[in-house]
Design a protein around this motif. Structure first.
Motif, PDB file in Angstrom:
ATOM      1  N   GLY A 190       1.111  -1.657   0.043  1.00  0.00           N
ATOM      2  CA  GLY A 190       0.283   0.033   0.262  1.00  0.00           C
ATOM      3  C   GLY A 190       0.775   1.207  -0.120  1.00  0.00           C
ATOM      4  O   GLY A 190       0.284   2.137   0.185  1.00  0.00           O
ATOM      5  N   ALA A 191       2.005   0.750  -0.217  1.00  0.00           N
ATOM      6  CA  ALA A 191       3.034   1.766  -0.504  1.00  0.00           C
ATOM      7  C   ALA A 191       3.470   3.159  -1.545  1.00  0.00           C
ATOM      8  O   ALA A 191       2.436   2.175  -3.334  1.00  0.00           O
ATOM      9  N   VAL A 192       3.214   4.113  -2.201  1.00  0.00           N
ATOM     10  CA  VAL A 192       3.375   4.641  -3.867  1.00  0.00           C
ATOM     11  C   VAL A 192       4.378   4.551  -3.412  1.00  0.00           C
ATOM     12  O   VAL A 192       5.509   5.384  -3.249  1.00  0.00           O
ATOM     13  N   MET A 193       4.771   4.707  -5.031  1.00  0.00           N
ATOM     14  CA  MET A 193       6.311   4.119  -5.307  1.00  0.00           C
ATOM     15  C   MET A 193       6.420   5.264  -6.253  1.00  0.00           C
ATOM     16  O   MET A 193       5.715   5.113  -7.264  1.00  0.00           O
ATOM     17  N   ILE A 194       7.486   5.295  -6.717  1.00  0.00           N
ATOM     18  CA  ILE A 194       8.154   6.725  -7.353  1.00  0.00           C
ATOM     19  C   ILE A 194       9.666   6.067  -7.608  1.00  0.00           C
ATOM     20  O   ILE A 194      11.031   6.173  -6.542  1.00  0.00           O
ATOM     21  N   TRP A 195       8.971   6.179  -8.892  1.00  0.00           N
ATOM     22  CA  TRP A 195      10.698   5.844  -9.567  1.00  0.00           C
ATOM     23  C   TRP A 195      11.875   6.213  -9.930  1.00  0.00           C
ATOM     24  O   TRP A 195      10.735   7.814 -11.135  1.00  0.00           O
ATOM     25  N   PHE A 246      11.311  15.861 -16.685  1.00  0.00           N
ATOM     26  CA  PHE A 246       9.538  15.173 -17.507  1.00  0.00           C
ATOM     27  C   PHE A 246       9.714  14.612 -16.044  1.00  0.00           C
ATOM     28  O   PHE A 246       9.828  13.945 -14.884  1.00  0.00           O
ATOM     29  N   ILE A 247       7.874  14.522 -15.393  1.00  0.00           N
ATOM     30  CA  ILE A 247       7.504  13.331 -14.784  1.00  0.00           C
ATOM     31  C   ILE A 247       6.112  12.504 -15.276  1.00  0.00           C
ATOM     32  O   ILE A 247       5.378  13.440 -16.131  1.00  0.00           O
ATOM     33  N   HIS A 248       6.055  11.578 -14.818  1.00  0.00           N
ATOM     34  CA  HIS A 248       5.143   9.877 -15.334  1.00  0.00           C
ATOM     35  C   HIS A 248       3.844  10.475 -14.276  1.00  0.00           C
ATOM     36  O   HIS A 248       4.213  10.474 -13.230  1.00  0.00           O
ATOM     37  N   VAL A 249       2.685  10.754 -14.271  1.00  0.00           N
ATOM     38  CA  VAL A 249       1.496   9.912 -13.708  1.00  0.00           C
ATOM     39  C   VAL A 249       0.987   9.426 -14.434  1.00  0.00           C
ATOM     40  O   VAL A 249       0.279   8.736 -15.300  1.00  0.00           O
ATOM     41  N   ARG A 250       0.768   7.951 -13.351  1.00  0.00           N
ATOM     42  CA  ARG A 250       0.210   6.523 -13.656  1.00  0.00           C
ATOM     43  C   ARG A 250      -2.279   7.158 -14.180  1.00  0.00           C
ATOM     44  O   ARG A 250      -2.208   7.338 -12.842  1.00  0.00           O
ATOM     45  N   PRO A 251      -1.888   6.960 -15.477  1.00  0.00           N
ATOM     46  CA  PRO A 251      -3.261   7.817 -15.239  1.00  0.00           C
ATOM     47  C   PRO A 251      -4.743   7.647 -14.481  1.00  0.00           C
ATOM     48  O   PRO A 251      -5.457   8.434 -14.502  1.00  0.00           O
ATOM     49  N   ASP A 252      -4.468   6.416 -13.996  1.00  0.00           N
ATOM     50  CA  ASP A 252      -5.927   5.747 -12.746  1.00  0.00           C
ATOM     51  C   ASP A 252      -5.057   7.078 -11.960  1.00  0.00           C
ATOM     52  O   ASP A 252      -6.628   6.601 -11.254  1.00  0.00           O
ATOM     53  N   ILE A 253      -4.588   7.674 -11.349  1.00  0.00           N
ATOM     54  CA  ILE A 253      -4.439   8.164 -10.563  1.00  0.00           C
ATOM     55  C   ILE A 253      -4.476   9.778 -10.533  1.00  0.00           C
ATOM     56  O   ILE A 253      -4.699  11.177  -9.876  1.00  0.00           O
ATOM     57  N   PHE A 270       4.029   7.066  -9.939  1.00  0.00           N
ATOM     58  CA  PHE A 270       5.256   8.092 -10.033  1.00  0.00           C
ATOM     59  C   PHE A 270       6.603   8.139 -10.949  1.00  0.00           C
ATOM     60  O   PHE A 270       6.765   7.243 -10.402  1.00  0.00           O
ATOM     61  N   ALA A 271       7.275   8.238 -12.131  1.00  0.00           N
ATOM     62  CA  ALA A 271       8.773   8.219 -12.497  1.00  0.00           C
ATOM     63  C   ALA A 271       8.791   9.759 -12.925  1.00  0.00           C
ATOM     64  O   ALA A 271       7.888  10.819 -13.546  1.00  0.00           O
ATOM     65  N   VAL A 272       9.866  10.569 -12.787  1.00  0.00           N
ATOM     66  CA  VAL A 272      10.059  11.258 -12.687  1.00  0.00           C
ATOM     67  C   VAL A 272      11.963  11.238 -13.575  1.00  0.00           C
ATOM     68  O   VAL A 272      12.635   9.838 -13.150  1.00  0.00           O
ATOM     69  N   GLY A 273      12.275  11.973 -14.146  1.00  0.00           N
ATOM     70  CA  GLY A 273      14.117  11.923 -14.287  1.00  0.00           C
ATOM     71  C   GLY A 273      14.347  12.848 -15.323  1.00  0.00           C
ATOM     72  O   GLY A 273      13.564  14.343 -15.530  1.00  0.00           O
TER      73      GLY A 273
END
Ligand SMILES: *Cc1c(COP(=O)(O)O)cnc(C)c1O
Length: 397
Positions: free
Chosen positions: A178-183, A221-228, A203-206
């Motif tokens: 149940g933790a939020v994952m950020i790469w 850049f930042i990516h957010v999983r579309p469903d959230i 989330f992913a950032v770079g």
């Protein structure tokens, strides 16, 4: 048809240089300067403010984000660009913590890049809600994920050693707890295959000035999983993340898309340069880049170890556990790197004792890799690094 590697003609590389530092600052893509000049002279110069519409400037952060998304296995519309990576780390972590209001632990590892940890700590100080940043050894971090953890913040490829986490296993463990994952994909984007859709992290950032060759100061850049996306609270609520920036409302209403992670006015000239730089990835498969990168790095390790007994490999020996760089430790690493650079082989040094070499199959071939190992052998064999002129430390190493 797949392009053959390397595609050196797509880059402006100075003669007499073997460039093994594309992991830190990618070289100038051919066409980037002309593209920047055209944006400056034709778009800005003649269109003036109309260019925000007529030249598509306002849509550029998302349009360029979509090109990055294809390299990361992410869906269209899930990536936007802007600001710097440090800021994107802050945004992602702040959003993650707001999604887990009853948890107080942020988990990262001791191999993470310092700015990620600094930004995390400064966010926690600002929040003042008693959060704790917990750091585990990289090898142990996966086992430290439990149901007290609000967010896991990890860099996929270690900037110092190239050691690579198993993103599928770590993400699954985080999501199960149940933790939020950020790469953080700073050393992954354009270097190794990434499949954000399969990984499933929120989330992913770079950054884009390393393997993506976007130039110094290129946007992150930042990516957010579309469903959230609709439950993501933008902590830096700038007007360009607003649902209707030009409605000029007194209250903030976030855009119903990844655009809510935008903050202020985008750097258009840098975005245009990045856009031109991404052309080098057209028609190339990331799996082919990965295969070529492993071949180059294995060759380099073999050639260096045959010549330089005083160096110790600081990267994982198994190429499957290594990103697109190879590091060696050496007590006089700083001086040795200065001596190498003086002889046309450009890598970099990371404190305390790491000689770091990046492998970028878009513009690097085996012949140069062997030459670089030969020159490194000469520098160490002849103690050529032992010269006072190589001892003065510059601001940037
Ligand atoms: C390169 C790098 C950064 C740099 O952040 P900026 O804000 O772009 O200066 C941050 N994090 C990681 C993991 C990096 O490798």
């Amino acid at each position: 048809m797949a392009a053959t590697l390397p595609r050196r003609d797509l880059f402006e590389l100075p003669a007499g240089v073997i460039y093994l530092d594309g992991n830190s600052l990618g070289p100038l893509p051919r066409g980037a300067a002309a593209r920047a000049a055209s944006v400056i002279e034709r778009e800005w110069g003649t269109e003036l403010i109309r260019a925000w519409n007529s030249a598509g400037w306002m849509a550029m952060p998302g349009r360029v984000g979509d090109r990055i998304a294809t390299l990361l296995g992410a869906s269209e519309g899930s990536v936007t660009t802007g600001d710097t990576l440090s800021i994107k780390v802050y945004q992602a972590l702040a959003a993650a913590l707001a999604m887990r209001p009853d948890r107080r632990i942020i988990l990262s590892d001791t191999g993470n890049f310092p700015t990620d940890l600094y930004m995390a700590r400064s966010l926690l100080d600002t929040l003042g809600q008693g959060h704790e940043l917990r750091l585990a050894a990289p090898e142990a971090v996966e086992d430290c994920i439990d149901e007290t953890v609000a967010a896991v913040l990890l860099t996929h490829v270690d900037y110092r050693t190239g050691r690579m986490h198993d993103p599928l296993a770590v993400t699954r463990r985080a999501l199960d707890a149940g933790a939020v994952m950020i790469w953080d994909l700073a050393h992954s984007a354009g270097a190794v295959p990434v499949d954000l859709t399969a990984w499933g992290a929120e989330f992913a950032v770079g950054c884009t000035y390393k393997y993506l060759n976007g130039g110094p100061g290129a946007p992150a850049f930042i990516h957010v999983r579309p469903d959230i996306i609709e439950s993501v609270r933008p902590v830096l609520a700038g007007w360009l993340g607003h649902a209707a920036p030009f409605a000029m409302e007194l209250d903030y209403r976030p855009a119903m898309s990844t655009e809510r992670m935008r903050v202020g006015t985008p750097s258009i000239v840098q975005l245009a340069i990045l856009d031109a730089a991404l052309d080098a990835f057209e028609g190339v498969n990331m799996n082919d880049i990965r295969a070529a990168s492993i071949a180059l790095s294995e060759l380099f390790i073999r050639e260096v170890e045959a010549r330089c007994p005083s160096l110790a490999l600081a990267s994982p020996r198994d190429p499957e556990r290594r990103g697109s760089q190879v590091s060696f430790s050496f007590a006089h690493g700083y001086e040795a790197m200065q001596a190498l650079i003086d002889r046309g082989v450009i890598g970099d040094f990371r404190a305390p004792d790491i000689l770091r070499f990046g492998f970028t199959p878009l513009y690097l071939g085996g012949v140069e890799v062997i030459q670089a190992a030969e020159i490194l052998g000469e520098v160490l064999d002849g103690n050529l690094w032992d010269d006072p002129k190589y001892r003065t430390r510059s601001r940037v190493t």
